[in-house]
Design an enzyme around this catalytic site. Sequence first.
Site, short mmCIF file in Angstrom:
data_model
loop_
_atom_site.label_atom_id
_atom_site.label_comp_id
_atom_site.label_asym_id
_atom_site.label_seq_id
_atom_site.Cartn_x
_atom_site.Cartn_y
_atom_site.Cartn_z
N CYS A 1 44.14 1.77 65.99
CA CYS A 1 44.68 2.83 65.12
C CYS A 1 44.87 4.13 65.89
CB CYS A 1 43.74 3.04 63.93
SG CYS A 1 44.32 4.33 62.83
N CYS B 1 44.07 7.29 63.87
CA CYS B 1 42.62 7.56 63.70
C CYS B 1 41.99 8.05 65.00
CB CYS B 1 41.87 6.30 63.27
SG CYS B 1 42.72 5.24 62.11
N ASP B 2 42.35 7.43 66.12
CA ASP B 2 41.57 7.63 67.35
C ASP B 2 42.31 8.38 68.46
OD1 ASP B 2 39.55 6.18 66.17
OD2 ASP B 2 40.27 4.26 66.94
#
Length: 308
Positions: A133, A136-137
């Site tokens: 992701c 997200c990261d």
Amino acid sequence: MDSEYDVVIVGGGPAGLAAGLYATRARLKTLLIERGVPGGQIAVTEMVENYPGIEEILGPELGDKMLRHAEKFDLESQYIEVESADLNSKTKVLTTRHGEINAKVLIIASGAEHRKLEVPGEEELSGKGVSYCAVCDGAFFRDKDLIVVGGGDAAVEEGSFLTRFASNVTIVHRRDELRAGKILQERAFKNPKLDFIYSHVVESINGNGVVGSATLRNVKTNELVEKPVDGVFIYVGLTPNNEFLENALPLDDQGHIHVNLKMETRIPGVYAVGDIRQESSRQVVAAAGDGATAAIFAERYIAENFSE
Ligand code: NAP
């Protein structure tokens, strides 16, 4: 807690949320069950720019708008995992850890999640440099070197997104041409921070506690090369979320559900929509269309089969 519904929808991505909107507007008592966050895959997509009429919108924002829209018409939601489904009777029964939920109609919109590469190091270093992701990261990899594995829309789009943070992103693809849509490719080829390594697969992801390198194999020569990297983002396709359907419904070899043009499965009163169904085009607009179609035919099914 109430446990009797006209319609229960499993999955809160665009397919499930559109089904929820149409079912509640038909004044059916409708519950949507989601095990994660509403929005499904768009909740972890930076930008959606192919939903007709909306030139661009952040993925989570579109998911949130879809949820609020359906809630305006009294869609109920529960954030819990469905453990199993019994579809043998006219009333469908879903089991969660809080008990059973009964439905006249079940709409399966459980979608798909990112497939794993299944190479040494992937699992051990997941969350320690291995990610599925970018949204997200990505910010954890400021000024770092990354590889993105895959050659589809997701690899190219998310690889481009990661160049906002990383100093360099190399897309490693197993064939000698990308599968991604042409517009995405054109943009990617112009991005000075994006490189491409074709005809290579990842053999292993290496590191002591955190990712330090990836071993790549040339699929034509079998030659191995170790590439130093700080992170590996994996975008090699999707796998359907069908665990709770084991033995409840026939699935194809890939784990998708067969449906007809009304989104009906082979079990009366059970519909499947979005990426869990066979031949999904995996687009937000198509998923939403599936959800609307299923809800419309579900309303007719209930009228014909449950009228007092
Ligand atoms: P995809 O289109 O199925 O592409 C998967 C890619 O991974 C392919 O290039 C495939 O190679 C490669 N691959 C598969 N298994 C591999 C392995 N074991 N090792 C190395 N490479 C492997 O999947 P996707 O890119 O995740 O997109 C899924 C769907 O979402 C698509 O329909 C796409 O249009 C849609 N979509 C996604 C986004 C997004 O996530 N940002 C945006 C728009 C649309 P081959 O090419 O050799 O098969």
